[in-house]
Design an enzyme around this catalytic site. Sequence first.
Site, mmCIF file in Angstrom:
data_model
loop_
_atom_site.group_PDB
_atom_site.id
_atom_site.type_symbol
_atom_site.label_atom_id
_atom_site.label_comp_id
_atom_site.label_asym_id
_atom_site.label_seq_id
_atom_site.Cartn_x
_atom_site.Cartn_y
_atom_site.Cartn_z
ATOM 1 N N HIS A 3 36.997 43.041 29.579
ATOM 2 C CA HIS A 3 35.568 43.363 29.592
ATOM 3 C C HIS A 3 35.205 43.418 28.155
ATOM 4 O O HIS A 3 35.853 44.390 27.344
ATOM 5 C CB HIS A 3 35.330 44.516 30.328
ATOM 6 C CG HIS A 3 35.579 44.521 31.833
ATOM 7 N ND1 HIS A 3 34.857 44.021 32.642
ATOM 8 C CD2 HIS A 3 36.738 44.787 32.517
ATOM 9 C CE1 HIS A 3 35.150 44.216 33.775
ATOM 10 N NE2 HIS A 3 36.496 44.612 33.911
ATOM 11 N N HIS A 22 37.832 41.546 43.078
ATOM 12 C CA HIS A 22 38.193 42.722 42.892
ATOM 13 C C HIS A 22 38.042 43.312 44.192
ATOM 14 O O HIS A 22 36.867 43.249 44.847
ATOM 15 C CB HIS A 22 37.387 43.224 41.874
ATOM 16 C CG HIS A 22 37.078 44.729 41.716
ATOM 17 N ND1 HIS A 22 37.585 45.520 40.637
ATOM 18 C CD2 HIS A 22 37.007 45.996 42.703
ATOM 19 C CE1 HIS A 22 37.276 46.975 40.968
ATOM 20 N NE2 HIS A 22 37.035 47.153 42.171
ATOM 21 N N HIS A 76 41.913 39.095 32.286
ATOM 22 C CA HIS A 76 40.809 40.123 33.039
ATOM 23 C C HIS A 76 40.406 41.108 31.393
ATOM 24 O O HIS A 76 40.995 42.258 31.463
ATOM 25 C CB HIS A 76 41.371 40.754 33.917
ATOM 26 C CG HIS A 76 40.364 41.347 34.770
ATOM 27 N ND1 HIS A 76 40.415 41.629 36.215
ATOM 28 C CD2 HIS A 76 39.435 42.319 34.653
ATOM 29 C CE1 HIS A 76 39.551 42.218 36.617
ATOM 30 N NE2 HIS A 76 38.837 42.784 35.606
ATOM 31 N N PRO A 120 33.965 54.230 34.851
ATOM 32 C CA PRO A 120 35.515 53.942 35.256
ATOM 33 C C PRO A 120 36.150 52.985 34.143
ATOM 34 O O PRO A 120 35.355 52.190 33.674
ATOM 35 C CB PRO A 120 35.473 53.320 36.524
ATOM 36 C CG PRO A 120 34.231 52.612 36.829
ATOM 37 C CD PRO A 120 33.446 53.614 36.036
ATOM 38 N N GLY A 121 37.177 53.326 33.623
ATOM 39 C CA GLY A 121 37.963 52.099 32.856
ATOM 40 C C GLY A 121 38.856 52.823 31.653
ATOM 41 O O GLY A 121 38.556 53.930 31.477
ATOM 42 N N HIS A 169 43.896 42.977 39.894
ATOM 43 C CA HIS A 169 44.614 44.293 39.675
ATOM 44 C C HIS A 169 44.546 45.018 41.080
ATOM 45 O O HIS A 169 44.079 46.015 41.577
ATOM 46 C CB HIS A 169 43.536 45.124 38.746
ATOM 47 C CG HIS A 169 42.108 45.224 39.201
ATOM 48 N ND1 HIS A 169 41.574 45.258 40.398
ATOM 49 C CD2 HIS A 169 41.041 44.957 38.368
ATOM 50 C CE1 HIS A 169 40.173 45.055 40.193
ATOM 51 N NE2 HIS A 169 39.728 44.781 39.277
ATOM 52 N N ARG A 229 32.037 43.259 27.172
ATOM 53 C CA ARG A 229 30.655 44.113 27.175
ATOM 54 C C ARG A 229 29.627 43.528 26.194
ATOM 55 O O ARG A 229 28.222 44.137 25.853
ATOM 56 C CB ARG A 229 30.793 45.398 26.399
ATOM 57 C CG ARG A 229 31.879 46.415 26.921
ATOM 58 C CD ARG A 229 31.692 46.462 28.430
ATOM 59 N NE ARG A 229 32.657 47.595 28.891
ATOM 60 C CZ ARG A 229 33.046 47.636 30.182
ATOM 61 N NH1 ARG A 229 32.676 46.740 31.015
ATOM 62 N NH2 ARG A 229 33.900 48.518 30.623
ATOM 63 N N ASP A 269 42.576 44.394 32.303
ATOM 64 C CA ASP A 269 41.396 44.842 32.724
ATOM 65 C C ASP A 269 40.849 45.968 31.735
ATOM 66 O O ASP A 269 40.068 47.272 31.973
ATOM 67 C CB ASP A 269 41.751 45.811 33.876
ATOM 68 C CG ASP A 269 40.308 46.144 34.875
ATOM 69 O OD1 ASP A 269 39.497 45.582 34.453
ATOM 70 O OD2 ASP A 269 40.308 46.866 35.810
HETATM 71 C C1 NCD Z 1 35.365 47.814 35.293
HETATM 72 C C2 NCD Z 1 34.327 47.993 34.043
HETATM 73 O O1 NCD Z 1 34.274 49.216 33.202
HETATM 74 O O2 NCD Z 1 33.872 47.158 33.564
HETATM 75 N N1 NCD Z 1 35.901 49.387 35.162
HETATM 76 C C3 NCD Z 1 37.293 49.565 35.709
HETATM 77 O O3 NCD Z 1 37.611 50.646 35.803
HETATM 78 N N2 NCD Z 1 38.107 48.482 36.248
HETATM 79 C C4 NCD Z 1 34.175 47.957 36.336
HETATM 80 C C5 NCD Z 1 35.019 48.063 37.555
HETATM 81 O O4 NCD Z 1 35.957 46.872 37.946
HETATM 82 O O5 NCD Z 1 34.647 48.980 38.401
HETATM 83 ZN ZN ZN Z 2 37.832 45.109 38.582
#
Ligand code: NCD
Ligand code: ZN
Length: 384
Positions: A62, A178, A60, A284-285, A204, A64, A270
Site C-alpha cells: 500500500h 482479501h 501486496h 488497521p495495518g 494474506h 497511499r 501487506d
Molecule cells: C489495509 C490498509 O491499511 O490499506 N490494512 C491492513 O491491515 N491490511 C486495508 C485492509 O486490508 O484492511
Molecule cells: Zn488486505
Amino acid sequence: MKLIKDVRIIDYKKDTYGHVLISDGKIRKIFESLDNVELLDTEIIDGKGLCILPSFIDMHTHLRDPGFVYKEDLKTGQKAALKGGYTTLCTMANTKPVCDNEKTFKYILDKSKDLNLCDIIQISALTKGQSGKEIVNLESLLKFTNLFSDDGHTIYDEEIMKEALKLSKRHNFKVLTHCQPEYEIVDRDLKLLEKIGGNLHICHISLKKTIEKIKEYKDKGHKFTCEVTPHHIFKSNIDYKVNPSFRNKEDKKALIDGIKNDYIDVIATDHAPHSKEDKVKGSPGISLIEIAFSMALKVFKENNISLNKLSKLLSYNPAKILGLKSGLIKEGYTANLVLVDLDEEYKIDTSTFLSKGKNNPFNKETVNGRVKMTIKEGEILYSH
Ligand code: NCD
Ligand code: ZN
C-alpha cells in the site's frame, strides 16, 4: 560493468560461491573462479562475507498515493522498499480516488516512472470504487495491468465473484482476494473456482483451517496461488490492529508448515503505513517493508527452512506469477539483486524507517539479516 566478487550466491535453485558480473542491466556471467578473466572498466563490489540474492518482489504493497500522502507517497514508499531489498512492487488500489480509472493509473505510473526507483505494477480495483457492486471497465484498464483486487473490501456478492473468475479466464488477468471472514470466503471462492475456473490469488491467509482448505484444493489439482505476510509467521497473539488479525500459535505453526510443504506460494508484505493519529483512530495495518526480509529470515532460521525456499517465496514465485524475467540469479536475467549480511544482528528501530508509516509493533526487537545493497537493472539504488 560491475562485478560482485567473492560472494555467496543464493536463489531458489542454487547456493554456491562465486562472482557475479553485471552489464547493461543484465546478469552477464557467473564465474566460479576469476583465473584468466580479464576485467577492464569494471567496478568491483566486495561480497566477502555477504550473500547475493535476487531482489524481492512484493505482491501486496500500500503506497497511499494519491489521496493519503500524509501516510506514505510514491517516493517514500519506494525508498523504503529499496531499503528492504525490494525492486518490484504490486501496489494496491485503495488510494483516493480508488485506482479504478485510467487517470489514476496514469498519475501513479507516470510519477513512478519519473522517480525511477522501483518497478511498479499497479493493481486495479476489481469493482468500481471498490464498492463490490459492478466490475470495473476492463477494456480501458487491461492495458495498464493484469491484476485486479478490492483488497480490504471483500467481494461479498457471489455473482460478482463468479463473473470476475469467468472474466479472468477470458481476458487472462488475476483476481487477488482479501477474504473476511477468511475461512468462509476462501471456501466459497475455491468452490467457485472448481466450478468455473479462472485465475485466483488469495491474499494474506492467516488461519490453520484456511490452509487446510487450500491444501484440499491444491491436492485435488486446482491451480491457484496464495500468500502469507511476514508478520503472521513472525508472531501470534499480539494485540495490534491489522487485517487479518494476529492469530494464535497453532495458526502460525500451520502457516510455517504450509511454507515447508509448498502450499504457500508467496510472502507478500501487506505494507500498510498509517499516521500516528490514524492508528489511534483504529486504522488497521503495519508498516514493515524495510524489515520484512529480516523478519522472514528469522522465522526460516528458527524452523530450519532453507534460504532457497525463502528466495522462492520472496522472488522466484512472485516473478513466475507475474510473468517477469527476474527472480533468479541466472545469466541473461535482469540484474535485480540484493546483497545481504545474513548474520548481522540489529534492533528494529521504527524511528529510522524511510517510510512515513512508523506503525509497527516490533520496535526494539532483535532480528538478523541486514540488507546492504539493492541493485535494480544493474544500478545501485540503495546502499547501507
Ligand atoms: C489495509 C490498509 O491499511 O490499506 N490494512 C491492513 O491491515 N491490511 C486495508 C485492509 O486490508 O484492511
Ligand atoms: Zn488486505
